[in-house]
Design an enzyme around this catalytic site. Structure first.
Site, PDB file in Angstrom:
ATOM      1  N   GLY A 109       0.648  -1.155  -0.058  1.00 40.99           N
ATOM      2  CA  GLY A 109       0.122  -0.119  -0.010  1.00 40.99           C
ATOM      3  C   GLY A 109       0.833   1.320  -0.079  1.00 40.99           C
ATOM      4  O   GLY A 109       2.146   1.065  -0.170  1.00 40.99           O
ATOM      5  N   VAL A 112      -4.324 -11.152   6.321  1.00 44.98           N
ATOM      6  CA  VAL A 112      -3.818 -11.110   7.784  1.00 44.98           C
ATOM      7  C   VAL A 112      -5.149 -11.412   8.722  1.00 44.98           C
ATOM      8  O   VAL A 112      -5.137 -11.639   9.905  1.00 44.98           O
ATOM      9  CB  VAL A 112      -3.111  -9.939   8.372  1.00 44.98           C
ATOM     10  N   LYS A 158     -12.825  -6.773   9.388  1.00 44.44           N
ATOM     11  CA  LYS A 158     -12.058  -8.019   9.834  1.00 44.44           C
ATOM     12  C   LYS A 158     -10.626  -7.828   9.984  1.00 44.44           C
ATOM     13  O   LYS A 158      -9.988  -8.530  11.007  1.00 44.44           O
ATOM     14  CB  LYS A 158     -12.096  -9.122   8.772  1.00 44.44           C
ATOM     15  N   GLY A 186      -0.965 -11.950  18.402  1.00 45.98           N
ATOM     16  CA  GLY A 186      -0.688 -13.224  18.822  1.00 45.98           C
ATOM     17  C   GLY A 186       0.746 -13.719  18.489  1.00 45.98           C
ATOM     18  O   GLY A 186       1.628 -14.247  18.987  1.00 45.98           O
ATOM     19  N   ALA A 239      -1.056   0.874  13.201  1.00 44.31           N
ATOM     20  CA  ALA A 239      -1.353   1.960  12.534  1.00 44.31           C
ATOM     21  C   ALA A 239      -2.800   2.552  12.731  1.00 44.31           C
ATOM     22  O   ALA A 239      -3.735   1.902  12.384  1.00 44.31           O
ATOM     23  CB  ALA A 239      -1.277   1.959  11.097  1.00 44.31           C
ATOM     24  N   TYR A 262     -14.735   1.739   9.578  1.00 47.21           N
ATOM     25  CA  TYR A 262     -13.334   2.139   9.660  1.00 47.21           C
ATOM     26  C   TYR A 262     -13.009   2.808  11.147  1.00 47.21           C
ATOM     27  O   TYR A 262     -11.955   2.318  11.518  1.00 47.21           O
ATOM     28  CB  TYR A 262     -13.124   3.081   8.597  1.00 47.21           C
ATOM     29  N   TYR A 321      -3.077  -6.270  25.363  1.00 47.97           N
ATOM     30  CA  TYR A 321      -2.019  -7.043  25.039  1.00 47.97           C
ATOM     31  C   TYR A 321      -0.939  -6.565  25.766  1.00 47.97           C
ATOM     32  O   TYR A 321       0.094  -7.363  26.207  1.00 47.97           O
ATOM     33  CB  TYR A 321      -1.687  -7.337  23.656  1.00 47.97           C
ATOM     34  N   THR A 366      -2.058  12.087   5.269  1.00 54.61           N
ATOM     35  CA  THR A 366      -0.865  12.051   4.534  1.00 54.61           C
ATOM     36  C   THR A 366      -0.897  12.098   2.983  1.00 54.61           C
ATOM     37  O   THR A 366      -2.075  11.395   2.579  1.00 54.61           O
ATOM     38  CB  THR A 366       0.008  10.684   5.151  1.00 54.61           C
TER      39      THR A 366
END
Length: 316
Positions: free
Chosen positions: A11, A58, A92, A103, A115, A146, A160, A176
Site C-alpha cells: 500500500g 492477515v 475483519k 498473537g 497504525a 473504519y 496485550y 498524509t
C-alpha cells in the site's frame, strides 16, 4: 540483521515503510493480500536479499518462520471509497487481523506497532485534537466500519500490553500524501490532482470550509520509525499541524497544475469531520519529531508522480 514484518506492505504507507527499513539495514518481510495495495509499489525491492513478500490476508492465521523483532500492522482499506465498498473486510482486518498479529508478536516476543488514525476522534468537538481526547464517533454510521475498527485495534493492542506485557506502540496518523497514492483513492489530494490533470472540474464536498492538515509521507514515516524505537506505549499523534480548508486546498492544486479547473460542489458525506488538526506536542517532546517538508514542496513532488502515472504534462 533485525527482522521486521510490515503488513499492508504494497500500500501507500506500507511501501514507504518498507523503503525506510531497508535503508536502515533491516530484513523486511512484506505482507499484503493486494486488495487495495499494488505490487508496483514494492517491485523495486523484490531483487533485494533482505526483502521478501508474502501474499496473504492477515484476517486468516498468520505464520512467519524465524525470529521477528518488530511487527507493523498497516493492512487496512484506508480511504472512504474503499472501506464503504468493503465494510466487512475493513472490520475483519482491524479485528481478526490485529488479533492474529498480536498473537504472532507474543509468540515471537516482537515489538508491535499499530497504525491507528485521526478518525478515532470522529467529528471532533475538541480542536486541535490531543491524544487525551476520546472522540465523537458514530459507531453505526457509514464511517463506523473504519473508525470503530481502528478504535478496537487500539483497545486490543493496549490489552496485550497491559495483560501480556507485550511491547506495543500506537500511532494516530493524520492526513498524509505523497507518491504511490492511488489515482482512484477517493481522498482529497489524489482526487483533486487526477481531476485537474484530466481537465475535469474538481469535486469539493460541502462548501469546502471543512479543514484538514496534510503531512508529507517522508515526514510521517520518520515519525513512525522514531515512535517504534521509543519507549512510549500510549497513542501518539503523527501529522502536520498546518491546517487548511478543503476549498483552499483545491485552489492550491488548481494553481499548481495550471489547468484552470473549476470547483464543483457536492453534498457533504454523512459524519464527515468538519475539522482535523493534530496537536503534536507529545511527538515533539517524546520523539523530537515534527514535520519538515513544506506543503508546497511536497505537492510538487506528488504532482510529478501523478503526471507520470497519467502521462500528461503541466503547462509552463
Amino acid at each position: 540483521m533485525k527482522r521486521v514484518l510490515i503488513t499492508g506492505a504494497a500500500g501507500f504507507l506500507g511501501s514507504h515503510l518498507c523503503d525506510r527499513f531497508i535503508k536502515e539495514g533491516y530484513h523486511v518481510i512484506g505482507m499484503d493480500n493486494l486488495l487495495t495495495g499494488s505490487k508496483d509499489n514494492i517491485e523495486h525491492l523484490f531483487a533485494l536479499e533482505n526483502f521478501e513478500f508474502y501474499h496473504h490476508d492477515v484476517s486468516k492465521f498468520v505464520h512467519v518462520p524465524g525470529e521477528l523483532d518488530y511487527i507493523l500492522h498497516f493492512a487496512s482499506p484506508a480511504s472512504p471509497i474503499d472501506y464503504l465498498k468493503m465494510p466487512i473486510q475493513t472490520l475483519k482486518v482491524g479485528s481478526l487481523g490485529c488479533h492474529n498479529l498480536l498473537g504472532l508478536a507474543k509468540e515471537k516476543n516482537a515489538r508491535f506497532l499499530i497504525a491507528s488514525t485521526s478518525e478515532v476522534y470522529g467529528d471532533p468537538n475538541v480542536h486541535p485534537q490531543t491524544e487525551e481526547y476520546w472522540g465523537n464517533v458514530n459507531p453505526v454510521g457509514p464511517r463506523g466500519v473504519y473508525d470503530e475498527a481502528k478504535r478496537f485495534q487500539e483497545a486490543i493492542t493496549m490489552a496485550y500490553h497491559t495483560f501480556h506485557g507485550l511491547e506495543t506502540r500506537i500511532v494516530r496518523i493524520f492526513n498524509t500524501y505523497g507518491p504511490r497514492m492511488r489515482l482512484d483513492d477517493g481522498r482529497a489530494l489524489p482526487a483533486f490532482m487526477s481531476q485537474a490533470l484530466k481537465g475535469e472540474d474538481i469535486t469539493v464536498f460541502g462548501d469546502g470550509s471543512q479543514t484538514r492538515s496534510f503531512c508529507y509521507v517522508d515526514d510521517l514515516v520518520d515519525g513512525i520509525y522514531r515512535l517504534l524505537l521509543s519507549e512510549h506505549a500510549q497513542p501518539v499523534n503523527i501529522g502536520n499541524p498546518s491546517e487548511i480548508t478543503i476549498k483552499e486546498f483545491a485552489e492550491e492544486v488548481v494553481a499548481l497544475t495550471k489547468t484552470g479547473s473549476k470547483i464543483s460542489y457536492q453534498d457533504l458525506p454523512k459524519d464527515d469531520p468538519k475539522q482535523r488538526r493534530p496537536d503534536i506536542s507529545k511527538a515533539k517532546e517524546i520523539l523530537d519529531w515534527e514535520p519538515k517538508v513544506d506543503r508546497k514542496d511536497g505537492l510538487a513532488i506528488t504532482l510529478q508522480y501523478f503526471m507520470e502515472k497519467l502521462g500528461v504534462e503541466v503547462k509552463s
